[in-house]
Scaffold this motif. Structure first.
Motif, PDB file in Angstrom:
ATOM      1  N   ASP A  55      24.234  30.734 -26.942  1.00 27.62           N
ATOM      2  CA  ASP A  55      23.435  29.519 -26.880  1.00 27.62           C
ATOM      3  C   ASP A  55      24.328  28.312 -27.127  1.00 27.62           C
ATOM      4  OD1 ASP A  55      21.440  31.272 -26.539  1.00 27.62           O
ATOM      5  OD2 ASP A  55      20.345  30.809 -28.377  1.00 27.62           O
ATOM      6  N   GLU A  72      20.177  28.948 -23.494  1.00 31.38           N
ATOM      7  CA  GLU A  72      19.356  29.502 -24.572  1.00 31.38           C
ATOM      8  C   GLU A  72      18.787  30.833 -24.117  1.00 31.38           C
ATOM      9  OE1 GLU A  72      16.576  26.528 -26.183  1.00 31.38           O
ATOM     10  OE2 GLU A  72      15.295  28.234 -26.664  1.00 31.38           O
ATOM     11  N   ARG A  75      19.362  32.056 -20.628  1.00 31.37           N
ATOM     12  CA  ARG A  75      18.849  31.202 -19.563  1.00 31.37           C
ATOM     13  C   ARG A  75      19.552  29.853 -19.700  1.00 31.37           C
ATOM     14  NH1 ARG A  75      12.705  30.786 -21.114  1.00 31.37           N
ATOM     15  NH2 ARG A  75      13.769  30.002 -22.973  1.00 31.37           N
ATOM     16  N   ARG A  77      19.143  25.476 -18.530  1.00 33.77           N
ATOM     17  CA  ARG A  77      18.337  24.440 -17.882  1.00 33.77           C
ATOM     18  C   ARG A  77      18.992  23.079 -18.090  1.00 33.77           C
ATOM     19  NH1 ARG A  77      13.513  22.052 -21.568  1.00 33.77           N
ATOM     20  NH2 ARG A  77      14.565  22.225 -23.575  1.00 33.77           N
ATOM     21  N   TRP A  93      14.008  26.559 -16.294  1.00 34.29           N
ATOM     22  CA  TRP A  93      15.036  27.545 -16.650  1.00 34.29           C
ATOM     23  C   TRP A  93      15.584  28.277 -15.447  1.00 34.29           C
ATOM     24  CZ3 TRP A  93      16.944  27.172 -21.299  1.00 34.29           C
ATOM     25  CH2 TRP A  93      16.145  26.715 -22.353  1.00 34.29           C
ATOM     26  N   GLU A  95      17.627  31.781 -14.490  1.00 34.19           N
ATOM     27  CA  GLU A  95      17.913  33.065 -15.142  1.00 34.19           C
ATOM     28  C   GLU A  95      18.736  34.005 -14.275  1.00 34.19           C
ATOM     29  OE1 GLU A  95      14.538  34.981 -17.200  1.00 34.19           O
ATOM     30  OE2 GLU A  95      13.405  33.225 -16.545  1.00 34.19           O
TER      31      GLU A  95
END
Lengths: 124, 180
Positions: A55, A72, A75, A77, A93, A95
């Motif tokens: 993260d 995070e 993922r 964004r 997001w 992924e």
């Protein structure tokens, strides 16, 4: 030594080969293709490569101002962007490998790479 | 009403397989009782019996002993037909296949330790394959490969050494058969 006398030359060979296999398996399994990354580009050039498993939040300076990107829970964004339409922020997001978000006005893009890319690109 | 008696005719070979399988099952139960931090990492002590049987009586008897151990061990430990049972069955099938190839290696150079290492890697390879295809269909499983590989090598060598040690003291019965 009594136990060592039970080993034949081929046994040594296989033990060494096995050990080599074990040592080789560490980098292959832990730093190999399954580790996914996010490539952040600024004006078409790579600005940063982020590990999806860690993260982190970074800010990318562009012509209009700062684009804030957050990783995070595997993922990523765009948190905020100075562009007028906010397309890349509203995209939410990312992924999957191959997913891309482009903040064109600020000349910033981010794309998930690594693993098996299911699509060449995704557009919304 | 006529009383019927079912008589099973057993051969000396059957008795031998039963005795050896009993030893293997006993070791499998001890194996299950040893606490280890990660599921799937086990010493596999019963494979010592498989190795000895392989050396003394050949592959067919070893396959019987190994198969009986998997089934009866599964029933004893209450995991018969559970995922754990199929993992153990897959491991056994793969390692028996590896052993079938391993005994063709020249015995002058490759002894029980070699067989054991090869069987251990085949065992873990088969189990990883089954786990990836069926139980945990995610590539994250492969993060555990190094741990399994180190365990396979370690226990493969230890079990092979124990088998080699026992073979060096056990009398060479049945001079006609395999017998190495």
């Amino acid at each position: 030594m009594h136990w060592l006398s039970l080993l034949k030359p081929g046994d040594w060979l296989l033990a060494v080969l096995g050990l080599a296999l074990c040592i080789l398996s560490f980098p292959l399994a832990w730093h190999g293709g399954s580790a996914e990354k996010v490539v952040v580009k600024k004006s078409g050039e790579v600005f940063a490569e982020l590990d999806l498993s860690r993260d982190k939040t970074i800010e990318v300076p562009g012509p209009l101002g700062m684009t804030k990107i957050a990783v995070e829970k595997r993922r990523v964004r765009v948190v905020s962007d100075p562009g007028p339409h906010q397309y890349c922020v509203r995209q939410g997001w990312l992924e999957q490998p191959g997913e891309i978000a482009i903040c064109a006005p600020n000349q910033v893009s981010l794309q998930i790479t690594g693993g098996k890319e299911s699509y060449d690109s995704l557009s919304y | 009403m006529t009383r019927s008696v079912i008589r099973l005719v057993t051969t000396a070979e059957d008795h031998r397989i039963a005795q050896l399988a009993a030893a293997a099952i006993g070791l499998a139960v001890i194996d299950a009782a040893i606490p280890l931090p990660l599921p799937g990492v086990k010493p596999g002590l019963s494979n010592i019996v498989t190795l000895i049987v392989l050396a003394r009586y050949g592959w067919n008897t070893a396959a019987w002993v190994c198969g009986l151990r998997v089934v009866a061990g599964g029933i004893l430990l209450g995991q018969f037909l559970s995922p754990g049972f199929f993992m153990s069955l897959t491991g056994a099938v793969f390692s028996l296949f590896a052993l079938a190839l391993a005994i063709r290696l020249p015995y002058r150079l490759f002894g029980p330790v070699s067989w054991s290492i090869l069987a251990a890697f085949a065992h873990i390879g088969g189990q990883l394959l089954l786990a990836r295809l069926w139980l945990i269909p995610h590539n994250g499983l492969f993060y555990l490969v190094p741990i399994f590989a180190v365990a396979a090598l370690t226990f493969g060598i230890i079990n092979g050494l124990i088998a080699a040690r026992l073979l060096s003291t056990l009398p060479r019965i049945d001079p006609g058969v395999q017998n190495v």
